[in-house]
Scaffold this motif. Structure first.
Motif, mmCIF file in Angstrom:
data_model
loop_
_atom_site.group_PDB
_atom_site.id
_atom_site.type_symbol
_atom_site.label_atom_id
_atom_site.label_comp_id
_atom_site.label_asym_id
_atom_site.label_seq_id
_atom_site.Cartn_x
_atom_site.Cartn_y
_atom_site.Cartn_z
ATOM 1 N N LYS A 24 0.865 -1.181 0.000
ATOM 2 C CA LYS A 24 0.000 0.000 0.000
ATOM 3 C C LYS A 24 0.901 1.230 0.000
ATOM 4 O O LYS A 24 1.713 1.418 0.902
ATOM 5 N N ILE A 25 0.728 2.062 -1.029
ATOM 6 C CA ILE A 25 1.608 3.220 -1.218
ATOM 7 C C ILE A 25 0.796 4.503 -1.209
ATOM 8 O O ILE A 25 -0.159 4.661 -1.974
ATOM 9 N N ALA A 26 1.195 5.435 -0.327
ATOM 10 C CA ALA A 26 0.606 6.780 -0.304
ATOM 11 C C ALA A 26 1.277 7.593 -1.394
ATOM 12 O O ALA A 26 2.492 7.538 -1.583
ATOM 13 N N ILE A 27 0.481 8.354 -2.113
ATOM 14 C CA ILE A 27 1.024 9.224 -3.150
ATOM 15 C C ILE A 27 0.410 10.605 -2.962
ATOM 16 O O ILE A 27 -0.765 10.730 -2.622
ATOM 17 N N ALA A 28 1.236 11.638 -3.123
ATOM 18 C CA ALA A 28 0.762 13.007 -2.910
ATOM 19 C C ALA A 28 1.617 13.961 -3.725
ATOM 20 O O ALA A 28 2.751 13.633 -4.099
ATOM 21 N N CYS A 29 1.067 15.146 -3.975
ATOM 22 C CA CYS A 29 1.786 16.136 -4.777
ATOM 23 C C CYS A 29 1.179 17.514 -4.583
ATOM 24 O O CYS A 29 0.130 17.662 -3.975
ATOM 25 N N ASP A 30 1.856 18.491 -5.174
ATOM 26 C CA ASP A 30 1.257 19.812 -5.347
ATOM 27 C C ASP A 30 0.999 19.986 -6.839
ATOM 28 O O ASP A 30 1.144 19.037 -7.622
ATOM 29 N N CYS A 70 -0.176 3.080 5.469
ATOM 30 C CA CYS A 70 0.470 2.846 4.179
ATOM 31 C C CYS A 70 1.887 2.361 4.460
ATOM 32 O O CYS A 70 2.500 2.760 5.449
ATOM 33 N N ASP A 71 2.402 1.519 3.565
ATOM 34 C CA ASP A 71 3.742 0.968 3.744
ATOM 35 C C ASP A 71 4.841 1.932 3.334
ATOM 36 O O ASP A 71 5.891 1.994 3.963
ATOM 37 N N LYS A 72 4.608 2.651 2.250
ATOM 38 C CA LYS A 72 5.590 3.583 1.709
ATOM 39 C C LYS A 72 4.855 4.769 1.109
ATOM 40 O O LYS A 72 3.633 4.744 0.955
ATOM 41 N N GLY A 73 5.634 5.799 0.730
ATOM 42 C CA GLY A 73 5.050 6.959 0.087
ATOM 43 C C GLY A 73 5.909 7.454 -1.051
ATOM 44 O O GLY A 73 7.137 7.303 -1.021
ATOM 45 N N THR A 78 14.833 4.073 3.424
ATOM 46 C CA THR A 78 13.798 5.108 3.384
ATOM 47 C C THR A 78 12.421 4.496 3.146
ATOM 48 O O THR A 78 12.291 3.455 2.510
ATOM 49 N N ASN A 79 11.407 5.191 3.645
ATOM 50 C CA ASN A 79 10.047 4.745 3.380
ATOM 51 C C ASN A 79 9.260 5.763 2.553
ATOM 52 O O ASN A 79 8.084 5.550 2.260
ATOM 53 N N VAL A 80 9.919 6.851 2.163
ATOM 54 C CA VAL A 80 9.300 7.847 1.282
ATOM 55 C C VAL A 80 10.309 8.270 0.226
ATOM 56 O O VAL A 80 11.466 8.564 0.537
ATOM 57 N N LEU A 81 9.849 8.308 -1.008
ATOM 58 C CA LEU A 81 10.630 8.779 -2.143
ATOM 59 C C LEU A 81 10.024 10.102 -2.597
ATOM 60 O O LEU A 81 8.815 10.189 -2.823
ATOM 61 N N CYS A 82 10.868 11.118 -2.746
ATOM 62 C CA CYS A 82 10.405 12.435 -3.195
ATOM 63 C C CYS A 82 11.038 12.743 -4.546
ATOM 64 O O CYS A 82 12.244 12.566 -4.741
ATOM 65 N N LEU A 83 10.209 13.228 -5.453
ATOM 66 C CA LEU A 83 10.639 13.510 -6.825
ATOM 67 C C LEU A 83 10.268 14.924 -7.215
ATOM 68 O O LEU A 83 9.287 15.479 -6.716
ATOM 69 N N ILE A 95 1.040 16.628 1.485
ATOM 70 C CA ILE A 95 2.170 15.825 1.959
ATOM 71 C C ILE A 95 2.001 15.471 3.438
ATOM 72 O O ILE A 95 2.312 14.349 3.849
ATOM 73 N N TYR A 96 1.516 16.402 4.227
ATOM 74 C CA TYR A 96 1.349 16.147 5.658
ATOM 75 C C TYR A 96 0.406 14.967 5.932
ATOM 76 O O TYR A 96 0.782 14.025 6.637
ATOM 77 N N PRO A 97 -0.815 14.949 5.377
ATOM 78 C CA PRO A 97 -1.680 13.795 5.663
ATOM 79 C C PRO A 97 -1.133 12.482 5.097
ATOM 80 O O PRO A 97 -1.287 11.422 5.709
ATOM 81 N N ALA A 98 -0.455 12.547 3.964
ATOM 82 C CA ALA A 98 0.143 11.334 3.398
ATOM 83 C C ALA A 98 1.257 10.825 4.314
ATOM 84 O O ALA A 98 1.386 9.618 4.544
ATOM 85 N N SER A 99 2.046 11.727 4.856
ATOM 86 C CA SER A 99 3.117 11.354 5.786
ATOM 87 C C SER A 99 2.547 10.744 7.058
ATOM 88 O O SER A 99 3.092 9.764 7.588
ATOM 89 N N LEU A 100 1.469 11.307 7.553
ATOM 90 C CA LEU A 100 0.822 10.751 8.745
ATOM 91 C C LEU A 100 0.335 9.324 8.494
ATOM 92 O O LEU A 100 0.429 8.463 9.380
#
Length: 154
Positions: free
Chosen positions: A2-8, A58-61, A101-106, A46-51
């Motif tokens: 289960k992967i959280a995904i978020a963006c602006d 979620c396992d990763k983001g 890491t458990n979150v990848l930022c692009l 990003i904040y709610p996805a991180s939470l």
């Protein structure tokens, strides 16, 4: 997984491409938005996805903004979230294998779709080198800092 995904707004198009990739690979995707290209505030997504990652919902983001650093700054403020920015597959592999890491930022303004797809695949498929003491020592020190300075209450 289960992967959280978020963006602006700057990462919206690339987030949608990554979302399609993740679904095609059989992952469950929880999309925290944004869902448009209108200007918006990155922390709102990003904040709610991180939470969700911190709470183990979620396992990763995978987070996408203009250059990736804004997402990482926000994510790394949350207890138990360990985010790295990657602009190429080599950095993504190290973020997984050396840093767990458990979150990848692009950065949607920095990289194109083709390289983003390779970065995501590399990050997801590279295993943490849990049997190598030099990496586990480093990760344990980072976790110790996390535990000392960040609130566990989420």
């Amino acid at each position: 997984m289960k992967i959280a995904i978020a963006c602006d707004h700057a990462g919206y198009k690339l987030k949608e491409t990554i979302k399609e990739l993740l679904l095609s690979l059989g992952h469950e995707v929880i999309d925290f938005g944004t869902n448009q290209e209108e200007s918006c505030d990155l922390p709102d997504f990003i904040y709610p996805a991180s939470l969700a990652i911190a709470k183990k919902e979620c396992d990763k983001g995978i987070f996408v903004d203009g250059v990736g650093y804004g997402s990482a700054m926000i994510a790394n403020k949350i207890y138990g979230v360990y985010a790295a920015v990657a602009q190429d597959p080599f950095v993504a592999s190290l973020a997984s294998s050396h840093s767990n890491t458990n979150v990848l930022c692009l950065g949607g303004k920095v990289i194109g779709e083709a390289i983003a797809i390779e970065i995501v695949k590399t990050w997801l498929n590279t295993k943490y080198l849990a049997n190598e003491k030099k990496y586990t020592n480093r990760v344990e020190k980072v976790v110790s800092i996390n535990n000392k300075h960040l609130k566990k209450d989420i």
